[in-house]
Design a protein around this motif. Sequence first.
Motif, short mmCIF file in Angstrom:
data_model
loop_
_atom_site.label_atom_id
_atom_site.label_comp_id
_atom_site.label_asym_id
_atom_site.label_seq_id
_atom_site.Cartn_x
_atom_site.Cartn_y
_atom_site.Cartn_z
N LYS A 15 0.83 -1.20 0.00
CA LYS A 15 0.00 0.00 0.00
C LYS A 15 0.87 1.26 0.00
O LYS A 15 0.61 2.20 -0.76
N GLU A 18 2.56 1.69 -3.35
CA GLU A 18 1.55 2.15 -4.32
C GLU A 18 1.32 3.65 -4.20
O GLU A 18 1.24 4.36 -5.20
N PHE A 19 1.20 4.16 -2.98
CA PHE A 19 0.99 5.59 -2.77
C PHE A 19 2.20 6.39 -3.24
O PHE A 19 2.06 7.43 -3.89
N ALA A 21 4.42 5.53 -5.49
CA ALA A 21 4.45 5.46 -6.95
C ALA A 21 3.41 6.40 -7.56
O ALA A 21 3.70 7.11 -8.53
N ALA A 22 2.22 6.44 -7.00
CA ALA A 22 1.17 7.31 -7.53
C ALA A 22 1.56 8.78 -7.44
O ALA A 22 1.26 9.57 -8.35
N LEU A 23 2.26 9.15 -6.39
CA LEU A 23 2.67 10.55 -6.22
C LEU A 23 3.68 11.01 -7.28
O LEU A 23 3.81 12.20 -7.53
N GLY A 25 3.69 9.41 -10.44
CA GLY A 25 3.15 9.01 -11.74
C GLY A 25 3.64 7.67 -12.26
O GLY A 25 3.68 7.45 -13.46
N TYR A 26 3.93 6.74 -11.36
CA TYR A 26 4.36 5.40 -11.75
C TYR A 26 3.26 4.41 -11.40
O TYR A 26 2.70 4.46 -10.30
N SER A 27 2.92 3.52 -12.31
CA SER A 27 1.90 2.51 -12.06
C SER A 27 2.55 1.18 -11.71
O SER A 27 3.29 0.61 -12.51
N ASP A 29 2.68 -2.85 -10.94
CA ASP A 29 2.00 -4.03 -11.46
C ASP A 29 2.45 -5.26 -10.67
O ASP A 29 3.17 -5.13 -9.67
N GLY A 59 9.50 7.70 -12.25
CA GLY A 59 8.42 8.66 -12.34
C GLY A 59 8.98 10.05 -12.50
O GLY A 59 10.09 10.23 -12.99
N ARG A 91 4.79 15.19 1.66
CA ARG A 91 3.81 14.13 1.41
C ARG A 91 4.37 12.76 1.78
O ARG A 91 3.68 11.94 2.38
#
Length: 99
Positions: A15, A18-19, A21-23, A25-27, A29, A59, A91
């Motif tokens: 989790k 994932e957060f 990576a999202a910050l 811009g990486y997805s 998998d 990212g 963040r």
Amino acid sequence: MHPVAGWIFEENLTKVVEFIAALVGYSLDEFDDGALEAGIPKTDADLSPDTWFEYPVTGAPDLTLRIARDHGTGILSMIIDGEVDDVLAARFETLLDLH
């Protein structure tokens, strides 16, 4: 910018990554999940930094996550390194404080 460091509970690893990576811009998998699961068990936060698992997150900006277990506690130490501005660093610090 200096690296952002903290700790998280081991069960929150996916989790948190994932957060992060999202910050930037990486997805993530299933290959990312597999790499994290394979790399973490061999680590030890009490030993030299050479024993820490390093994982790239591509990212904007590119990051390197350094993660190591604190054996017997269920805790992972984490360092987030890269060209991170003050807003993104805040963040990341908040994210690590929550998990």
